[in-house]
Design an enzyme around this catalytic site. Structure first.
Site, mmCIF file in Angstrom:
data_model
loop_
_atom_site.group_PDB
_atom_site.id
_atom_site.type_symbol
_atom_site.label_atom_id
_atom_site.label_comp_id
_atom_site.label_asym_id
_atom_site.label_seq_id
_atom_site.Cartn_x
_atom_site.Cartn_y
_atom_site.Cartn_z
ATOM 1 C CG ASP A 36 -2.247 0.695 1.134
ATOM 2 O OD1 ASP A 36 -3.313 0.294 0.921
ATOM 3 O OD2 ASP A 36 -2.058 1.919 1.037
ATOM 4 C CG ASP A 62 1.915 4.878 -6.839
ATOM 5 O OD1 ASP A 62 1.075 4.340 -7.246
ATOM 6 O OD2 ASP A 62 2.323 6.523 -7.102
ATOM 7 C CB VAL A 63 -1.066 -0.228 -7.801
ATOM 8 C CG1 VAL A 63 -1.008 -0.958 -6.831
ATOM 9 C CG2 VAL A 63 -2.181 0.876 -7.876
ATOM 10 C CG ASN A 89 -8.203 -4.695 -2.523
ATOM 11 O OD1 ASN A 89 -9.432 -4.815 -2.708
ATOM 12 N ND2 ASN A 89 -7.671 -3.843 -1.617
ATOM 13 C CE1 TYR A 154 -13.652 2.933 -8.205
ATOM 14 C CE2 TYR A 154 -16.021 2.413 -8.576
ATOM 15 C CZ TYR A 154 -14.954 2.105 -8.008
ATOM 16 O OH TYR A 154 -14.746 1.163 -7.046
ATOM 17 C CE LYS A 158 -12.207 -0.447 -9.192
ATOM 18 N NZ LYS A 158 -11.213 -1.209 -8.559
ATOM 19 C CB ILE A 187 -18.148 -3.057 -0.012
ATOM 20 C CG1 ILE A 187 -18.355 -4.242 -1.095
ATOM 21 C CG2 ILE A 187 -17.692 -3.686 1.261
ATOM 22 C CD1 ILE A 187 -19.475 -5.109 -1.009
ATOM 23 C CB THR A 189 -14.643 0.562 2.597
ATOM 24 O OG1 THR A 189 -14.905 1.310 1.368
ATOM 25 C CG2 THR A 189 -14.879 -0.996 2.666
HETATM 26 N N1 LIG Z 1 -16.351 0.253 -1.257
HETATM 27 C C1 LIG Z 1 -17.187 -0.290 -2.294
HETATM 28 O O1 LIG Z 1 -18.376 0.114 -2.233
HETATM 29 C C2 LIG Z 1 -16.371 -0.898 -3.425
HETATM 30 C C3 LIG Z 1 -17.208 -1.444 -4.545
HETATM 31 C C4 LIG Z 1 -16.652 -2.029 -5.384
HETATM 32 C C5 LIG Z 1 -15.283 -2.239 -5.904
HETATM 33 N N2 LIG Z 1 -14.617 -1.785 -4.707
HETATM 34 C C6 LIG Z 1 -13.217 -1.544 -5.032
HETATM 35 O O2 LIG Z 1 -12.547 -2.509 -3.889
HETATM 36 C C7 LIG Z 1 -11.175 -1.985 -3.760
HETATM 37 C C8 LIG Z 1 -10.853 -1.649 -2.339
HETATM 38 O O3 LIG Z 1 -11.642 -0.663 -2.072
HETATM 39 P P1 LIG Z 1 -12.034 -0.266 -0.341
HETATM 40 O O4 LIG Z 1 -13.547 -0.096 -0.498
HETATM 41 O O5 LIG Z 1 -11.365 -1.043 0.419
HETATM 42 O O6 LIG Z 1 -11.358 1.184 -0.546
HETATM 43 P P2 LIG Z 1 -10.396 2.125 0.632
HETATM 44 O O7 LIG Z 1 -10.460 3.359 0.018
HETATM 45 O O8 LIG Z 1 -10.977 1.650 1.860
HETATM 46 O O9 LIG Z 1 -9.171 1.220 0.042
HETATM 47 C C9 LIG Z 1 -8.209 1.664 -0.934
HETATM 48 C C10 LIG Z 1 -6.713 1.267 -0.595
HETATM 49 O O10 LIG Z 1 -5.962 1.341 -1.770
HETATM 50 C C11 LIG Z 1 -4.778 2.131 -1.510
HETATM 51 N N3 LIG Z 1 -4.506 2.815 -2.507
HETATM 52 C C12 LIG Z 1 -4.942 4.056 -3.111
HETATM 53 N N4 LIG Z 1 -4.069 4.374 -4.131
HETATM 54 C C13 LIG Z 1 -2.915 3.520 -4.182
HETATM 55 C C14 LIG Z 1 -2.084 3.371 -4.882
HETATM 56 N N5 LIG Z 1 -1.647 4.228 -5.872
HETATM 57 N N6 LIG Z 1 -0.959 2.463 -4.776
HETATM 58 C C15 LIG Z 1 -1.116 1.395 -3.783
HETATM 59 N N7 LIG Z 1 -2.423 1.426 -2.913
HETATM 60 C C16 LIG Z 1 -3.199 2.597 -3.300
HETATM 61 C C17 LIG Z 1 -5.300 3.147 -0.220
HETATM 62 O O11 LIG Z 1 -4.155 3.417 0.655
HETATM 63 C C18 LIG Z 1 -6.312 2.091 0.500
HETATM 64 O O12 LIG Z 1 -5.584 1.358 1.418
HETATM 65 C C19 LIG Z 1 -11.003 -0.828 -4.650
HETATM 66 O O13 LIG Z 1 -10.492 -1.371 -5.943
HETATM 67 C C20 LIG Z 1 -12.178 -0.410 -4.968
HETATM 68 O O14 LIG Z 1 -12.289 0.136 -6.121
HETATM 69 C C21 LIG Z 1 -15.034 -1.189 -3.655
#
Ligand SMILES: NC(=O)c1ccc[n+]([C@@H]2O[C@H](COP(=O)([O-])OP(=O)(O)OC[C@H]3O[C@@H](n4cnc5c(N)ncnc54)[C@H](O)[C@@H]3O)[C@@H](O)[C@H]2O)c1
Length: 249
Positions: A36, A62-63, A89, A154, A158, A187, A189
């Site tokens: 992360d 950083d991905v 993720n 976004y 995806k 979800i 979060t």
């Molecule tokens: N929460 C939802 O409703 C939801 C729904 C569908 C998909 N998602 C997907 O699930 C995944 C996780 O989301 P989440 O809800 O846990 O979000 P979150 O915001 O809680 O976590 C995202 C994480 O990604 C990290 N991050 C951001 N930019 C980064 C980078 N450049 N390099 C490395 N890490 C980086 C952040 O530090 C954080 O830890 C994401 O891909 C999100 O798009 C989430």
């Protein structure tokens, strides 16, 4: 112990869904690479897992950076000698409509959400091919399948992950590597906290979901565990919806 001694890299590992995966995979006895950009949270999480008798290593990643991916693979192989599973993720969310979005923000979303998974796949594939086994899971979203009044960049980022999943699964099946996507709905979060912080916004989101509630991070983590483990050994190129029935209607 569905991941006994498997080496699993989770990106975006300190966020809601990432953290749930790290804890679940550690309970299933995996060696987890907590990747992360959030160093404080990442070190704390990895220390907590190691302190509890598990095996975890934090790596600052950083991905969207190819050189970060190269060092992550080097550090992982140095420490654990192999890579069995990669979960792409990490992600960022934006709610601007297409008219409101500017090109810098569009590029940033694509760079983290789509290019990040492409770079990650490229970075781990040689070590997986060498041992003829591996599982890669791309975390997409229902916004890839259905449109909405907000967002644009976004959802498009995806949707690119679903195509990447299909192409890369075809290109790597003969090397024993399975590549799948999970497709979560809303979800609970930090990522969507603004959308659901007022009761009206929350009720609107929930009214569209067949099961009548938002999902939890661990419910997504269990779907990813299935795709990561040998339980899904005959599954590749698929899109596993975890959306409470949102897109069934
Ligand atoms: N929460 C939802 O409703 C939801 C729904 C569908 C998909 N998602 C997907 O699930 C995944 C996780 O989301 P989440 O809800 O846990 O979000 P979150 O915001 O809680 O976590 C995202 C994480 O990604 C990290 N991050 C951001 N930019 C980064 C980078 N450049 N390099 C490395 N890490 C980086 C952040 O530090 C954080 O830890 C994401 O891909 C999100 O798009 C989430």
């Amino acid at each position: 112990m569905r991941l006994l001694n498997e080496v699993v890299i989770v990106t975006g590992a300190t966020g809601g869904i990432g953290d749930a995966q790290v804890r679940l995979f550690a309970r299933e006895r995996a060696k987890v690479v907590v990747a992360d950009i959030n160093e404080d949270k990442g070190l704390k999480l990895a220390n907590e897992i190691s302190g509890g008798g598990g095996s975890a290593l934090f790596v600052n990643l950083d991905v969207s950076s190819g050189s970060d991916w190269n060092s992550l693979v080097e550090i992982t192989l140095d420490r654990f000698s192999k890579i069995d599973v990669l979960v792409n993720n990490a992600g960022i969310y934006r709610t601007e409509s297409i008219q409101e979005e500017n090109t810098d923000d569009w590029d940033r979303v694509m760079s983290i959400n789509s290019k990040g998974a492409f770079l990650g796949t490229q970075a781990v594939i040689n070590s997986m091919r060498a041992k003829k086994k591996g599982s890669i899971i791309n975390v997409s979203s229902t916004t890839a399948l259905v449109g909405s009044w907000r967002g644009g960049a976004y959802g498009a980022s995806k949707a690119a992950l679903l195509s990447l999943t299909k192409h890369s699964s075809i290109q790597n099946a003969k090397y024993g590597i399975r590549i799948n996507a999970v497709v979560p709905g809303p979800i609970e979060t930090e990522m969507i906290s603004k959308n659901i912080s007022d009761p009206e916004g929350r009720a609107l989101s929930e009214s569209r979901i067949l099961l009548g509630r938002l999902g939890s991070p661990s419910e997504v983590a269990y779907a990813i565990l299935y795709l990561a483990s040998d339980d899904s050994r005959y599954v590749t190129g698929t899109e596993l919806l975890v959306d409470g029935g949102l897109t069934a209607q």
